[in-house]
Design a protein around this motif. Structure first.
Motif, PDB file in Angstrom:
ATOM      1  N   UNK A 212       4.116   2.237  -2.825  1.00 15.35           N
ATOM      2  CA  UNK A 212       2.949   2.120  -1.952  1.00 15.35           C
ATOM      3  C   UNK A 212       2.410   0.700  -2.020  1.00 15.35           C
ATOM      4  N   UNK A 213       1.956   0.215  -0.889  1.00 13.41           N
ATOM      5  CA  UNK A 213       1.218  -1.046  -0.822  1.00 13.41           C
ATOM      6  C   UNK A 213      -0.119  -0.712  -0.176  1.00 13.41           C
ATOM      7  N   UNK A 214      -1.198  -0.963  -0.922  1.00 14.19           N
ATOM      8  CA  UNK A 214      -2.534  -0.534  -0.511  1.00 14.19           C
ATOM      9  C   UNK A 214      -3.511  -1.669  -0.756  1.00 14.19           C
ATOM     10  N   UNK A 215      -4.405  -1.910   0.175  1.00 16.07           N
ATOM     11  CA  UNK A 215      -5.440  -2.913  -0.020  1.00 16.07           C
ATOM     12  C   UNK A 215      -6.789  -2.243  -0.237  1.00 16.07           C
ATOM     13  N   UNK A 216      -7.464  -2.669  -1.293  1.00 14.97           N
ATOM     14  CA  UNK A 216      -8.852  -2.285  -1.537  1.00 14.97           C
ATOM     15  C   UNK A 216      -9.672  -3.552  -1.332  1.00 14.97           C
ATOM     16  N   UNK A 217     -10.209  -3.709  -0.146  1.00 21.76           N
ATOM     17  CA  UNK A 217     -10.878  -4.954   0.176  1.00 21.76           C
ATOM     18  C   UNK A 217      -9.879  -6.097   0.114  1.00 21.76           C
ATOM     19  N   UNK A 218     -10.168  -7.105  -0.687  1.00 22.16           N
ATOM     20  CA  UNK A 218      -9.290  -8.275  -0.792  1.00 22.16           C
ATOM     21  C   UNK A 218      -8.260  -8.143  -1.911  1.00 22.16           C
ATOM     22  N   UNK A 219      -8.239  -7.000  -2.587  1.00 24.26           N
ATOM     23  CA  UNK A 219      -7.272  -6.770  -3.664  1.00 24.26           C
ATOM     24  C   UNK A 219      -6.152  -5.866  -3.156  1.00 24.26           C
ATOM     25  N   UNK A 220      -4.925  -6.358  -3.238  1.00 21.91           N
ATOM     26  CA  UNK A 220      -3.763  -5.580  -2.812  1.00 21.91           C
ATOM     27  C   UNK A 220      -3.079  -4.978  -4.027  1.00 21.91           C
ATOM     28  N   UNK A 221      -2.711  -3.707  -3.925  1.00 24.59           N
ATOM     29  CA  UNK A 221      -1.978  -3.020  -4.988  1.00 24.59           C
ATOM     30  C   UNK A 221      -0.563  -2.727  -4.513  1.00 24.59           C
ATOM     31  N   UNK A 222       0.410  -3.107  -5.325  1.00 25.35           N
ATOM     32  CA  UNK A 222       1.817  -2.802  -5.066  1.00 25.35           C
ATOM     33  C   UNK A 222       2.289  -1.900  -6.202  1.00 25.35           C
ATOM     34  N   UNK A 223       2.602  -0.655  -5.863  1.00 26.04           N
ATOM     35  CA  UNK A 223       2.822   0.389  -6.856  1.00 26.04           C
ATOM     36  C   UNK A 223       4.196   1.027  -6.661  1.00 26.04           C
ATOM     37  N   UNK A 224       4.863   1.330  -7.761  1.00 23.78           N
ATOM     38  CA  UNK A 224       6.117   2.077  -7.713  1.00 23.78           C
ATOM     39  C   UNK A 224       6.071   3.171  -8.772  1.00 23.78           C
ATOM     40  N   UNK A 225       6.751   4.276  -8.479  1.00 26.41           N
ATOM     41  CA  UNK A 225       6.779   5.376  -9.434  1.00 26.41           C
ATOM     42  C   UNK A 225       8.062   6.176  -9.262  1.00 26.41           C
ATOM     43  N   UNK A 226       8.479   6.867 -10.332  1.00 27.96           N
ATOM     44  CA  UNK A 226       9.724   7.619 -10.271  1.00 27.96           C
ATOM     45  C   UNK A 226       9.780   8.649 -11.392  1.00 27.96           C
ATOM     46  N   UNK A 227      10.470   9.762 -11.107  1.00 22.48           N
ATOM     47  CA  UNK A 227      10.841  10.703 -12.171  1.00 22.48           C
ATOM     48  C   UNK A 227      12.362  10.853 -12.234  1.00 22.48           C
ATOM     49  N   UNK A 228      13.059   9.950 -11.549  1.00 27.42           N
ATOM     50  CA  UNK A 228      14.524   9.977 -11.570  1.00 27.42           C
ATOM     51  C   UNK A 228      15.107   8.651 -12.059  1.00 27.42           C
ATOM     52  N   UNK A 229      14.246   7.715 -12.457  1.00 28.11           N
ATOM     53  CA  UNK A 229      14.703   6.401 -12.884  1.00 28.11           C
ATOM     54  C   UNK A 229      13.668   5.773 -13.812  1.00 28.11           C
ATOM     55  N   UNK A 230      14.143   5.143 -14.879  1.00 25.21           N
ATOM     56  CA  UNK A 230      13.243   4.413 -15.760  1.00 25.21           C
ATOM     57  C   UNK A 230      12.772   3.140 -15.060  1.00 25.21           C
ATOM     58  N   UNK A 231      11.472   2.915 -15.056  1.00 23.53           N
ATOM     59  CA  UNK A 231      10.908   1.712 -14.471  1.00 23.53           C
ATOM     60  C   UNK A 231      10.211   0.899 -15.563  1.00 23.53           C
ATOM     61  N   UNK A 232      10.136  -0.385 -15.377  1.00 24.96           N
ATOM     62  CA  UNK A 232       9.474  -1.251 -16.346  1.00 24.96           C
ATOM     63  C   UNK A 232       8.002  -0.898 -16.461  1.00 24.96           C
ATOM     64  N   UNK A 233       7.485  -0.931 -17.689  1.00 22.79           N
ATOM     65  CA  UNK A 233       6.052  -0.677 -17.870  1.00 22.79           C
ATOM     66  C   UNK A 233       5.248  -1.972 -17.901  1.00 22.79           C
ATOM     67  N   UNK A 234       5.854  -3.062 -17.415  1.00 22.43           N
ATOM     68  CA  UNK A 234       5.136  -4.321 -17.258  1.00 22.43           C
ATOM     69  C   UNK A 234       4.303  -4.275 -15.977  1.00 22.43           C
ATOM     70  N   UNK A 235       3.028  -4.551 -16.104  1.00 20.82           N
ATOM     71  CA  UNK A 235       2.153  -4.692 -14.939  1.00 20.82           C
ATOM     72  C   UNK A 235       1.685  -6.137 -14.871  1.00 20.82           C
TER      73      UNK A 235
END
Length: 333
Positions: A223-246
């Motif tokens: 998902x790519x979502x904007x809250x005002x001037x702050x943009x959030x780029x989010x990924x999630x999965x239960x079928x693949x390990x993803x990095x826990x670096x934010x």
């Protein structure tokens, strides 16, 4: 509630004697203000076994536990689709409620919970453990303090490879899938920091959703979502390990969070701040996050507050709004 050595003591009941409730009990044992007093389940036998294992004084069905006047607060640790009904019943019975995230799969159901909490004047807290402790406080301070200029973007992912495509996580009837189970964590971070930056969180601008269905649920999603001037780029999965670096991107620098989500027993402790060629590392104390969220609700109850500042109702509403829309887009294909 009782007083012991001038310290607030909350008598807790666990509703739903499953795996996550075992972790909560471990947190409760590390808490300053809580003690496990009762266990409730749809099966009195299961509740009794859990109570015997963990030393709770009372057990029984949900209704039996909620009818007790020696229970101050309940932890709802059941599957997503049962959260709202149990929370509403508990609030109606005069109990404070700590409800495991997500509070419910839909914004409509979350609003129902909050309406009952307001009407009954009982505290309600959605259990986002990542909101509690020195790590979360330090991030809010970095954003609000303006040291690196305005916050512009939050990037975060939470994903793991489930051993099988069966059970709760892959059951559409139980609101399985990645978005509700772990995608909510980077979303909650983005909402928290956007609010700390003074941006609106109640009118998200959806820039893009993507997902792949696995066994009828969202196996992975972005998902790519904007809250005002702050943009959030989010990924999630239960079928693949993803990095826990934010990563947090500011106008004048970046912040790296190497272990953004911590664990159920330890909050994260390391924040890396980069500004030009300079880098500094901030180390903060570790807390037991499930203990911290339990204590936060205990203090709200003792002080007559309905909300907890680390996860106010406006943030619960904001998260529910996005989760509802994101998940609907994912399931629609």
């Amino acid at each position: 509630m009782t007083q012991a050595d001038n310290t607030v003591q909350t008598r807790w009941a666990v509703l739903g004697p499953g795996a996550i409730s075992r972790d909560f009990v471990a947190g409760l044992r590390a808490s300053q203000h809580g003690v496990l007093h009762a266990v409730g389940s749809s099966s009195a036998e299961r509740a009794g076994a859990f109570a015997a294992e963990y030393g709770a004084a009372a057990s029984g069905t949900y209704d039996e536990i909620l009818a007790r006047d020696d229970v101050d607060a309940v932890y709802v640790g059941t599957v997503h689709t049962t959260h709202a009904d149990l929370a509403v019943r508990a609030l109606g019975a005069g109990k404070a409620v700590l409800c495991e995230k997500p509070a419910s799969p839909t914004l409509q159901e979350v609003e129902r919970i909050l309406e009952v909490a307001a009407r009954t004047q009982r505290p309600f807290l959605e259990a986002f453990k990542t909101r509690f402790g020195p790590f979360a406080d330090a991030l809010r301070e970095l954003v609000a303090g303006g040291e690196l200029g305005p916050l512009e973007r939050v990037e975060g992912a939470f994903g793991f490879e489930a051993p099988t495509h069966e059970g709760r996580l892959f059951d559409p009837a139980l609101a399985g899938g990645a978005i509700l189970d772990v995608g909510c964590y980077p979303l909650a971070l983005a909402i928290d920091l956007a609010a700390a930056a003074g941006q609106p969180i109640d009118a998200p601008d959806y820039r893009g959703f993507d997902a792949e269905l696995v066994a009828g649920v969202d196996g992975w999603a972005t998902a790519v979502i904007a809250f005002g001037t702050v943009t959030a780029e989010i990924a999630t999965s239960v079928v693949e390990d993803l990095s826990d670096l934010a990563m947090l991107h500011f106008a004048e620098g970046d912040v790296l969070l190497p272990n953004a989500w911590g664990s159920r027993t330890e909050s994260p402790s390391r924040i890396i701040v980069r500004r030009g060629a300079e880098e500094r590392v901030i180390e903060v104390p570790v807390v037991q996050p499930m203990a911290a969220e339990a204590d936060a609700l205990s203090l709200a109850l003792a002080e007559g507050r309905l909300e907890v500042p680390q996860m106010p109702w406006s943030h619960t509403r904001a998260a529910a709004r996005v989760l509802t829309d994101w998940r609907a887009a994912a399931l629609a294909g």
